[in-house]
Each structure stands twice: as C-alpha cells, then as structure tokens.
Enzyme design. Structure first.
Site, short mmCIF file in Angstrom:
data_model
loop_
_atom_site.label_atom_id
_atom_site.label_comp_id
_atom_site.label_asym_id
_atom_site.label_seq_id
_atom_site.Cartn_x
_atom_site.Cartn_y
_atom_site.Cartn_z
N HIS A 1 77.92 34.20 50.37
CA HIS A 1 76.69 33.41 50.29
C HIS A 1 76.95 32.01 50.83
O HIS A 1 76.07 31.41 51.47
CB HIS A 1 76.20 33.37 48.84
CG HIS A 1 74.85 32.72 48.69
ND1 HIS A 1 73.74 33.14 49.42
CD2 HIS A 1 74.42 31.69 47.93
CE1 HIS A 1 72.69 32.38 49.09
NE2 HIS A 1 73.09 31.49 48.21
N MET B 1 68.55 41.02 52.06
CA MET B 1 68.24 41.34 50.66
C MET B 1 66.82 40.92 50.25
O MET B 1 66.56 40.78 49.06
CB MET B 1 69.26 40.66 49.75
CG MET B 1 70.70 41.04 50.05
SD MET B 1 71.83 40.15 48.97
CE MET B 1 73.40 40.51 49.79
N SER B 2 65.95 40.73 51.23
CA SER B 2 64.61 40.24 50.87
C SER B 2 63.56 40.84 51.81
O SER B 2 63.77 41.89 52.41
CB SER B 2 64.57 38.72 50.95
OG SER B 2 64.73 38.29 52.29
N ALA C 1 67.63 35.08 55.92
CA ALA C 1 68.96 35.11 56.54
C ALA C 1 69.40 36.57 56.53
O ALA C 1 69.14 37.29 55.57
CB ALA C 1 69.91 34.25 55.73
N SER D 1 67.10 31.70 52.67
CA SER D 1 68.29 30.93 52.31
C SER D 1 68.66 29.94 53.41
O SER D 1 68.81 30.32 54.57
CB SER D 1 69.49 31.87 52.14
OG SER D 1 69.34 32.66 51.01
N HIS E 1 67.88 27.72 48.01
CA HIS E 1 66.42 27.77 47.98
C HIS E 1 65.90 26.56 47.22
O HIS E 1 66.57 26.04 46.34
CB HIS E 1 65.92 29.05 47.28
CG HIS E 1 66.12 30.29 48.10
ND1 HIS E 1 65.10 30.92 48.76
CD2 HIS E 1 67.21 31.01 48.36
CE1 HIS E 1 65.56 31.97 49.39
NE2 HIS E 1 66.84 32.06 49.17
N HIS F 1 64.14 37.19 44.55
CA HIS F 1 64.65 38.44 45.10
C HIS F 1 64.64 39.51 44.02
O HIS F 1 64.81 39.22 42.84
CB HIS F 1 66.09 38.27 45.59
CG HIS F 1 66.27 37.16 46.58
ND1 HIS F 1 66.37 35.85 46.19
CD2 HIS F 1 66.36 37.18 47.92
CE1 HIS F 1 66.52 35.10 47.27
NE2 HIS F 1 66.51 35.87 48.34
N TYR G 1 67.02 41.37 43.29
CA TYR G 1 68.31 41.39 42.57
C TYR G 1 68.41 40.33 41.47
O TYR G 1 69.34 40.37 40.68
CB TYR G 1 69.49 41.26 43.54
CG TYR G 1 69.55 39.96 44.33
CD1 TYR G 1 69.92 38.76 43.72
CD2 TYR G 1 69.26 39.93 45.68
CE1 TYR G 1 69.97 37.58 44.44
CE2 TYR G 1 69.32 38.76 46.41
CZ TYR G 1 69.68 37.58 45.78
OH TYR G 1 69.73 36.42 46.49
N GLU G 2 67.46 39.39 41.41
CA GLU G 2 67.52 38.38 40.35
C GLU G 2 67.00 38.94 39.03
O GLU G 2 67.43 38.49 37.96
CB GLU G 2 66.70 37.15 40.74
CG GLU G 2 67.31 36.38 41.90
CD GLU G 2 66.38 35.29 42.40
OE1 GLU G 2 66.19 34.31 41.67
OE2 GLU G 2 65.84 35.44 43.52
N ASN H 1 75.59 36.20 60.26
CA ASN H 1 76.90 36.88 60.37
C ASN H 1 76.71 38.25 61.00
O ASN H 1 75.59 38.77 61.03
CB ASN H 1 77.53 37.04 58.96
CG ASN H 1 76.60 37.80 58.01
OD1 ASN H 1 75.65 37.23 57.47
ND2 ASN H 1 76.85 39.09 57.85
#
Ligand code: HPA
Length: 266
Positions: A242, A206-207, A111, A29, A59, A81, A83-84, A230
């Site tokens: 995000h 998350m990846s 990220a 990201s 992306h 990802h 989650y998609e 963060n």
C-alpha cells in the site's frame, strides 16, 4: 432512493448551495489532490450521517461541492471499500446522494496493478469493461426488479469517447482495458494474476466495480480511469504494498487531473 439520501441532499444543499452538480468524481488512493482544486464547500463524511468512515490511508473522507473548470462537481475524496466492512454496498448511500443532488454522470478513479505488457506504472487506463472476480454484488438483497441491471455498456461509450478526446488534447496516452475486481485487502498471488490475465483482464484493483454496478442501478452514466501504480503480482521484481501504491499514484495523478480538467472544460 432512500429517505436518508434525500435528507442528506437537503443538508448538503443547505451548506453548498442549491445548484445541482452535473457530475460526481470518486477519488482513489493517492489521488486526493483534485478535491483541493475545486472552488467550493467541503463537508466531512463525519457530518453526513450514514456516510462510510472511508478510513484507508491515502484517502481524504470529504465531499467537496463546487466549481472545477466551469462545471459544478461533487468530489468524493474518500471511498469505502468492500474489504473495510464486508459490505459490497458500502458506497451506496454516497452514490444515492449524488443522484438525489441531481447529477447524471460519475467518474470513478482508482489505483491498480497492470497485467498488460504495454501498460506500465505511471500510466493511465480507461476502463472499457470489468470482470467481477470477487463474485460479490452490491445489489444482493435489493428487493425490486430494478436489481436486474444490464451491464452490457456499463462504461458509457460517449463519456469514454469524450475522455479519450480530452486525453488526446493533453497528449496523454489513455489506452482502454478491462479491470478485474479483487476483494482485497491482501494483494493477489502470482497464480491469481496469471488466472485473471487469462480471463481477459488488463488491470486489477480492490474497488470501482461495486460502485459501477450501484451507479448503473441508480441510472448514472459512468466512466472510470485507473492509475497504474505497479505491475501485478509476479510480473516484476518491485515490491507490492500500500505504501508503494500511495507513493506511485501521484505519477499518474497529474496526468489524470489534466484529462479530467479538459473533459470538464469541454
Ligand atoms: N492489486 C490490487 N490493487 C491494487 C494493486 C494491485 O496490484 N495496485 C494498486 N491497487
């Protein structure tokens, strides 16, 4: 290797030339800038049947094949990802295609949020290992014994050493740490962050983890670098979103680009 991957590799060679890329790069990201630096041919994922939609904002779903610092690279500007789609193997076809094109190395970028007291937003972290906190595995359903992939040195020691040398040469700090994969798309709770910190993780995202498993399955050597956007949930007052990830990623991205260029030039 699936038939589809071989066909797609032929299609890509037809557009970008026959020379094999030495290395693949997957951009996280807000890290898409590197794709524009490549002197080569860009192919939309939409023109590559079976490639994921990679529809997350921040992306750029293109495959760019060409030269960066004298090395032939294949840059994946978008990742899919888990989650998609709910599919842990969402990046399997792109990585199979990379292998079919002849690459033997892969650098993944992402990220991430930091749980480490000395790794702050804007810093980079080189992954030394991971914790699959999601419990999912992209090889579930794979029928052959090749599914029993050893993960002891999943993050290639030689690539890590070379990336650290590149970072030193650029005077960019590149601490090593353990990355935990959280499924997303919601962010973690502060209690979850405390738990994964206790388990030994330094950063969370998350990846990447399913891609590392798939890449090792395919016999690619792998390295991965996080851009810390963060402090993880509960560890600071800043808001986690995000939007914030996309706004903060460029801070680390400029340093990441210098390291990768130096690594490729060596
Ligand atoms: N958690 C999960 N994924 C992330 C984070 C985070 O704090 N920051 C950037 N990607």
């Amino acid at each position: 290797m699936s038939r589809n991957a071989e066909d797609l590799a032929d299609l890509i060679r037809g557009r970008a030339g026959a020379e094999a890329p030495a290395i693949g790069l997957v951009l996280g990201s807000g890290l898409g800038h590197l794709a524009e630096a490549v002197d080569g041919v860009a192919i939309d994922y939409a023109d590559l049947p079976g490639f994921p939609h990679a529809g997350v904002s921040g992306h750029n779903p293109k495959l760019v094949i060409g030269d960066l610092e004298g090395t032939r690279v294949a840059v994946f500007g978008g990742r899919a990802h888990y989650y998609e789609s709910g599919r842990g193997d969402a990046m399997r076809l792109p990585l199979e295609v990379l292998k079919a094109l002849g690459a033997d190395r892969l650098i993944l970028t992402n990220a991430a949020g930091s749980m480490h007291p000395e790794i702050d937003p804007g810093d980079l972290m080189l992954l030394s290992d991971h914790i699959n906190f999601s419990g999912l595995n992209p090889l579930i359903g794979e029928k052959t014994d090749a599914r029993f992939v050893p993960m002891t040195e999943a993050y290639d020691p030689d690539m890590r050493a070379a990336l650290k040398s590149a970072a030193d040469a650029e005077s960019v700090p590149l601490p090593e740490g353990v990355y935990a994969w959280y499924s997303g798309p919601s962010f973690e709770t502060p209690a979850e962050i405390r738990a994964i910190r206790l388990l030994g993780a330094d950063a969370v995202g998350m990846s990447t983890v399913p891609e590392v498993i798939l890449a090792r399955f395919l016999g690619l050597r792998v390295a991965a670098i996080s851009t810390i956007t963060n402090k993880a949930a509960g560890l600071s007052d800043e808001n986690i979103s995000h939007e914030h990830t996309k706004a903060m990623a460029p801070l680390g991205a400029a340093k990441l680009e210098r390291i990768i260029r130096r690594y490729l030039a060596a």
